[in-house]
Design an enzyme around this catalytic site. Structure first.
Site, PDB file in Angstrom:
ATOM      1  N   ASP A 142       0.871  -1.230  -0.038  1.00  0.00           N
ATOM      2  CA  ASP A 142      -0.038  -0.043  -0.032  1.00  0.00           C
ATOM      3  C   ASP A 142       0.759   1.177   0.021  1.00  0.00           C
ATOM      4  O   ASP A 142       1.882   1.168   0.652  1.00  0.00           O
ATOM      5  CB  ASP A 142      -0.877   0.059   1.140  1.00  0.00           C
ATOM      6  CG  ASP A 142      -1.972  -0.958   1.184  1.00  0.00           C
ATOM      7  OD1 ASP A 142      -2.430  -1.539   0.086  1.00  0.00           O
ATOM      8  OD2 ASP A 142      -2.227  -1.465   2.141  1.00  0.00           O
ATOM      9  N   ASP A 182      -7.044  -1.506  -4.343  1.00  0.00           N
ATOM     10  CA  ASP A 182      -8.264  -1.188  -3.362  1.00  0.00           C
ATOM     11  C   ASP A 182      -9.021  -0.007  -4.109  1.00  0.00           C
ATOM     12  O   ASP A 182     -10.399  -0.302  -3.759  1.00  0.00           O
ATOM     13  CB  ASP A 182      -7.672  -0.628  -2.324  1.00  0.00           C
ATOM     14  CG  ASP A 182      -6.719  -1.581  -1.388  1.00  0.00           C
ATOM     15  OD1 ASP A 182      -7.009  -2.737  -1.419  1.00  0.00           O
ATOM     16  OD2 ASP A 182      -5.696  -1.219  -0.713  1.00  0.00           O
TER      17      ASP A 182
END
Length: 198
Positions: A157, A171
């Protein structure tokens, strides 16, 4: 006279002209017309999925190579930063103790989308499912190939808005696809292209 009219009129009557030949019913004609359209929608689904997957994959490769173990990069002051983290949980960092479960769920989502694609005749649904598929594949790739091990890998991330969880492009694709599906459902549009109003 009636016999003469029957003999003379036989070739010209629509029923007689088609005598002995099977005519496709309306359902068969509709299916024949929709088959190419369905293939185009499937192509859109997989094209959107491929774009979402490749953008996620390339962005993560750049992040791992350039940002990992480095200071965060401020994009919009401290409101938006790029910072590399490894997330063993679900989207936005939730549920780090259930990595294997999230891996299985992602794989199941991919299978369901692939099966649903056979009955897909709606362009908006193709786009939405393509985003879901690309996002799920992006994070599943991390789960399988990144440390600490197969099906337990931590997702990369890097997008860090202020006062919000850190996430990645996969995401984002999943969330956008999900929102689009909710909108389509509220509007009564089904994946097969039919519209209903409850």
């Amino acid at each position: 006279m009636a016999e003469a009219e029957r003999i003379i009129g036989t070739p010209d009557t629509p029923d007689a002209a088609g005598d002995g030949q099977e005519r496709p019913d309306a359902e068969q004609e509709r299916e024949a017309l929709e088959r190419p359209r369905g293939k185009r929608r499937i192509a859109v689904l997989f094209a959107v999925a491929a774009i979402a997957y490749l953008l996620d994959l390339v962005s993560k490769m750049i992040v791992v190579a350039e940002l990992e173990h480095q200071e965060p990069i401020e994009i919009v002051g401290d409101w938006l930063r790029f910072v590399a983290i490894r997330n063993a949980g679900a989207a936005f960092g939730f549920g780090e103790a259930f990595t294997v479960i999230f891996t299985v769920i992602a794989a199941a989502v991919i299978v369901v989308i692939a099966r649903l694609a056979r009955k897909l005749y709606s362009l908006p649904w193709a786009i939405a499912l393509g985003m879901l598929l690309g996002g799920a594949l992006g994070n599943l790739t991390d789960r399988i190939f990144r440390s600490p091990g197969v099906f337990e890998g931590a997702v990369v991330d890097f997008i860090a808005p202020k006062h919000f969880a850190v996430f990645n492009l996969a995401d984002s694709a999943i969330v956008c696809g999900g929102i689009l599906i909710v909108i389509l459902s509220f509007r009564g549009l089904d994946p097969d292209g039919t519209v209903h109003k409850d």
